[in-house]
Design a protein around this motif. Structure first.
Motif, PDB file in Angstrom:
ATOM      1  N   ASP A 291      -5.745  -1.563  -5.054  1.00 33.15           N
ATOM      2  CA  ASP A 291      -5.177  -2.056  -3.807  1.00 33.15           C
ATOM      3  C   ASP A 291      -6.095  -3.143  -3.268  1.00 33.15           C
ATOM      4  OD1 ASP A 291      -3.808  -2.424  -1.470  1.00 33.15           O
ATOM      5  OD2 ASP A 291      -3.572  -0.276  -1.048  1.00 33.15           O
ATOM      6  N   GLU A 292      -5.665  -4.380  -3.360  1.00 37.81           N
ATOM      7  CA  GLU A 292      -6.450  -5.554  -2.964  1.00 37.81           C
ATOM      8  C   GLU A 292      -7.845  -5.519  -3.558  1.00 37.81           C
ATOM      9  OE1 GLU A 292      -6.062  -6.516   1.100  1.00 37.81           O
ATOM     10  OE2 GLU A 292      -3.916  -6.087   1.093  1.00 37.81           O
TER      11      GLU A 292
ATOM     12  N   THR B 180       0.830  -1.202   0.000  1.00 38.49           N
ATOM     13  CA  THR B 180       0.000   0.000   0.000  1.00 38.49           C
ATOM     14  C   THR B 180       0.866   1.255   0.000  1.00 38.49           C
ATOM     15  OG1 THR B 180      -1.701  -1.205   1.197  1.00 38.49           O
ATOM     16  CG2 THR B 180      -1.836   1.173   1.241  1.00 38.49           C
TER      17      THR B 180
ATOM     18  N   GLU C 283      -7.493   0.608  -0.648  1.00 35.53           N
ATOM     19  CA  GLU C 283      -7.547  -0.611   0.156  1.00 35.53           C
ATOM     20  C   GLU C 283      -8.939  -0.849   0.726  1.00 35.53           C
ATOM     21  OE1 GLU C 283      -4.162  -2.090   3.304  1.00 35.53           O
ATOM     22  OE2 GLU C 283      -4.528   0.026   2.968  1.00 35.53           O
TER      23      GLU C 283
END
Ligand SMILES: Nc1ncnc2c1ncn2[C@@H]1O[C@H](COP(=O)(O)OP(=O)(O)OP(=O)(O)O)[C@@H](O)[C@H]1O
Ligand SMILES: [Mg+2]
Lengths: 617, 298
Positions: free
Chosen positions: B166-167, B52, B90
């Protein structure tokens, strides 16, 4: 109303016009804006460099500072109206969905309650209701402005929504400006609704009428026994009644009580006379004063610029001693036919009003006013004077002098006001003296004025809302700017501190320049802790020396803060409306410009703060 | 397709500091990366390895302690690059008082998109992420997966050339995960560059062209997925309906060539495949009680 400062003409204020004196421009607002802007920029530069220095060392710090400024200024011009508007819309939605409208409900509830408990105080109804409504509006609006502006950006940081915003092509300037704009729009709508409700409330509360109490009516007879009218009283309504006078033609007047009167008309219905009273007259006013210039004669009759000073809290006014040749002399210019008004009977008058502050050296009969005398005088030929007009004045009272155009001179010979007392170029003098021995009258230039035709009270009310609006915009801008740097509670505290200092600006300035007894901040603290008298000298010693030296530095810092501190108290125009004076457009224009300047300055500061902030830290 | 360099980092480092400026965590240490246009690039690593942090540095949300990050040849802190970037954080950092439409409208207005184009795009994005029925509901009522979906739509509102995810699959159901992967592959077909980070190996393996593996802020591995995952010295034999004598025979053949038999087994499908086939079945023939049948079979 007692004005505590001197109104300055707009162009004199802004540009220092006319530039006859060398220093005129240097004292103008424009010059001060430029100077302050320059000083703040230099200061910001130095502080910025120092912070970078601590973090990155001297060379890199210089590079960083240079880039921040060059890129920052270039990017400032990339501010886009479209994005500002998008952020503003978001702010509006945010505030509305956070239920700011609850504030409106609170306001209306306050009004409903006020309508009920303010009824008992109907002595000065105009003042009471106007100042109540305007003060309530001001506080409520400023509080909402404070909360909304100090919490929004910190919330964005806390919930990290700012990540998704700043990763779009959004400039820091878009965010700061959009926030200010959005909250201002919400605040404006809120203020507008409050203004409508408030106006409805005041106008409704003031509007009332009475009936004639028929059994109180008696005939009035003249010396020859002829009936020339009737006398009596009205019924009681809103905690008061009026004495009435009815003329032979059936019309009449309910005499002035609690600052207003009613007109009476009558008609005959089935043999009975039915009287009808009008609504109140004189409660809603917007007096428009026309000011002259003031100088004094001292107790020996010598021309001086200022009278006697009677103590520190009265410095603005000068005083003249009673029973001596001391006098306050106002010179009015541009007096002509148009300046004159008409009285009820249609005769031409010069409507002069005089605000008197009384300073007593002995108490005397406090219920009775202090005697004085006013005279009109020809400035070029000082022997031509009007008949003296004696009056008694209480402290802070407004005394009316409707000089009729046809009047007598000091020797009781008839003269014409315009032809004999006013010079060819339209000047006339008003001479005021105090008659009671060892008592004083206090005057400042705006205390004597010619009353021009009244302005519209409703328009005056609207102007008062504009000055509330100005204060609101200031609070919003301060709040948003602070919240670019610190979290919500700190931003709020900072904004409150800024406003409070602004309110007590004069005191703050006095402490800073050492005019206030008790010394600087540390010294005062020392005196408070040791419970020491404010005026007794500090004991000698290293500790007190240290205190004094630190105070010198603190005072210098305070002095520089005063340059950027807004004079919040002077933005309030509640008193104008409450006391029934027209809010001068001049003052409103000055306040608007000051406000705009603050918004611009705060916007630029907020822009740089947000731009240089590491968002994801 | 690999053409111009989209992302370049040079000795990119980040040290988180405390309030007094003292170093606290060295989250990223001298990262050198180069990502070309049209690639799907995966950043892999355990929790707290600096994935991140890397993405935030690329977006300019963080300022590098040392080194440099260039995106489209410009410094990562330059705002104008954002015109061509989409970012899915995220967790979904979105305004919870807005509904789906308002969210996309707000983010869309931050770009220079004509009004009618924006309206069409909002409609099609809401359809793509499957939120038609929730488009008027405020985000605070959304489930986690739904918020992820609107987050993805938000990242695509400007038809970005570079997308940072992000993810992307966290919080999504298996169908959502599959759709997300399909979407990423579609984006590559359109010539876009995708950088995603994840610790779910399966996700990365399915879609990424190249991966970088980070551990404690250091780059441990960098390369093409196919070459990284191919074990050149292992042969796997899978066959159907093989009688036991045949298996013995094969064993002998392997032994003759000095090989070593690892396992011979009846392979199973993955859980993911099973789940997907059940759901596909039930969609094809609605009303059938798939669950009961499956349990009675076993
Ligand atoms: N704001 C911060 N302040 C201090 N340390 C931080 C901060 N953000 C992250 N870190 C630290 O930096 C390191 C890397 O964090 P990062 O968020 O990049 O990990 P990640 O690879 O994304 O992990 P995950 O898979 O859990 O999302 C961690 O040790 C973390 O504790
Ligand atoms: Mg992470």
């Amino acid at each position: 109303m007692v004005l505590e400062h001197q109104p300055i003409p707009f162009l004199t204020w802004l540009l220092g016009l006319p530039w006859s004196e060398n220093s005129a421009f240097l004292e103008s607002a424009l010059f001060r804006f430029i100077l302050t802007g320059f000083a703040v920029s230099v200061l910001a530069l130095v502080v910025g460099y120092l912070i970078a220095l601590v973090r990155n060392g001297p060379l890199k710090a210089g590079d960083i500072t240079y880039r921040v400024i060059v890129n920052g200024i270039a990017e400032l011009f990339r501010t886009s109206a479209r994005r500002v508007w998008a952020i503003a819309r978001l702010s509006i939605k945010e505030t509305l969905r956070r239920r700011v409208l609850v504030a409106l409900a609170i306001y209306i509830i306050i009004l409903l309650f006020a309508g009920w408990f303010l009824q008992t105080g109907y002595r000065e109804p105009g003042k009471l209701f106007f100042s109540f409504v305007l003060t309530a509006t001001t506080y409520l609006v400023l509080m909402i402005a404070l909360l909304v502006s100090a919490f929004s950006l910190p919330n964005d940081f806390k919930s990290k929504t700012i990540y998704t915003v700043v990763t779009k092509p959004v400039r820091a300037s878009d965010i700061v400006l959009g926030r200010i704009l959005g909250f201002t729009i919400v605040g404006t709508v809120l203020l507008a609704i409050m203004a409508v409700c408030g106006a409805a409330f005041v106008w409704r509360m003031l509007d009332h009428t009475h009936a004639i109490q028929l059994d109180s009516l008696e005939n009035v007879v003249d010396a020859s026994g002829k009936v020339v009218g009737k006398k009596g009283r009205t019924t009681t309504n809103m905690q008061h009644f009026h004495e009435v006078e009815i003329y032979p033609d059936g019309t009449g007047k309910a005499a002035s009580t609690n600052e207003h009167e009613h007109q009476i008309t009558s008609e005959t219905r089935g043999g009975d006379t039915v009287y009808t009273l009008s609504g109140p007259e004189g409660l809603l006013r917007a007096r428009v004063p026309y000011y002259g210039s003031l100088h004094f004669l001292d107790r020996k009759g010598v021309d001086v610029a200022k009278g006697v000073s009677v103590g520190s809290e009265w410095t603005y006014r000068s005083f003249i001693e009673g029973g001596t040749p001391a006098a306050a002399i106002w010179t009015f210019s541009n007096i002509n036919e148009q300046t004159l008004g008409t009285d009820e009977k249609g005769a031409q008058i010069l409507p002069l009003e005089l605000v008197v502050r009384v300073f007593r050296t002995f108490k005397g009969n406090i219920e009775k006013g202090i005697q004085g005398v006013a005279q009109l005088r020809n400035p070029d030929n000082k022997t031509i004077k009007s008949e003296p007009w004696t009056f008694t004045a209480k402290d802070a009272s407004i005394n009316q002098f409707p000089w009729s155009r046809k009047l007598n001179d000091a020797d009781n010979k008839p003269i014409d006001l315009l032809k004999d007392l006013v010079t060819e170029d339209g000047r006339v003098e008003v001479v005021v003296q105090c008659l009671d021995h060892a008592q004083y009258y206090g005057f400042a230039q705006p205390d004597c004025y010619i009353r021009l035709p009244d302005g519209s009270p409703l328009w005056n009310f609207v102007k008062a809302q504009v000055s509330i609006w100005i204060q609101m915009v200031l609070v919003i801008s301060i709040g948003v700017t602070c919240s670019t740097l610190v979290n919500a509670p700190v931003a709020m505290m900072f904004t409150i501190a800024f406003i409070t200092l602004g309110f007590f600006r004069q005191f703050f300035v006095d402490v800073a320049i050492g005019k206030q007894v008790g010394g600087g901040p540390l010294e005062s603290l020392y005196r408070i802790v040791t419970q020491m008298n404010q005026t007794s000298p500090l004991p000698e010693g290293f500790g007190t020396q240290l205190i004094s030296s630190i105070d010198i530095v603190l005072k210098m810092m305070m002095q520089s803060v005063t340059y950027i501190l807004p004079d919040f108290r002077s933005f309030s125009t509640v008193d104008y409306v409450a006391y029934g004076y027209n809010i001068p457009m001049n003052q409103l224009a000055q306040d608007l410009i000051v406000c705009g300047t603050y918004v611009l300055g705060l916007f630029i500061i907020g822009y740089f703060l947000l731009r240089t902030r590491e968002v994801a830290k | 397709m690999a053409g111009e360099t989209v992302i370049e980092t040079r000795a990119l480092s980040k040290t988180y500091r405390d309030f007094w400026g003292r170093p606290k965590v060295r989250a990223l240490k001298a990262l050198d990366l180069e990502i070309k246009q049209g690639e799907i690039f995966g950043l892999l690593g355990p929790n707290g390895s600096g994935k991140t942090t890397t993405i935030k540095l690329l977006l300019g949300l963080l300022f590098p302690t040392e080194g440099q990050a260039l995106v489209f040849g410009k410094d990562a802190t330059d705002v104008s690059k954002n015109q061509r970037i989409g970012y899915l954080p995220e967790e979904s950092y979105l305004y919870r008082f807005l509904n789906a439409e308002e969210t996309l409208d707000f983010y869309g207005r931050l770009f220079d998109i004509p009004h009618d184009v924006l309206k069409e795009r909002i409609d099609s994005l809401i359809k793509t992420v499957g939120l038609e029925r929730a488009r008027k509901r405020q985000l605070k009522e959304y489930s986690k997966g739904m918020t992820r979906r609107i987050g993805l739509a938000q990242a695509l509102i400007n038809e970005p050339e570079l997308i940072l995810l992000d993810e992307p699959t966290s919080g999504l159901d298996p169908i959502g995960t599959r759709e997300m992967k399909d979407m990423i592959i579609r984006l590559r077909e359109q010539g876009k560059t995708v950088v995603m980070c994840s610790h779910l190996l399966a996700d990365v393996q399915d879609v990424c062209d190249r991966i970088a593996i980070l551990h404690q802020g250091e780059l441990k591995e960098l390369g093409r997925v196919d070459s990284l995952l191919t074990l050149a010295d292992v042969t796997q034999i899978r066959a159907k309906r093989l009688p036991q004598p045949c298996i013995d025979e094969i064993q002998q053949v392997i032994a003759r060539h000095q090989g070593e038999l690892l396992t011979v087994e009846h392979p199973t499908t993955t859980l993911e495949e099973l789940f997907l086939s059940i759901v596909r079945d039930s969609e094809a023939r609605p009303g059938r009680r798939v669950v009961q049948e499956a349990s009675s079979n076993s």
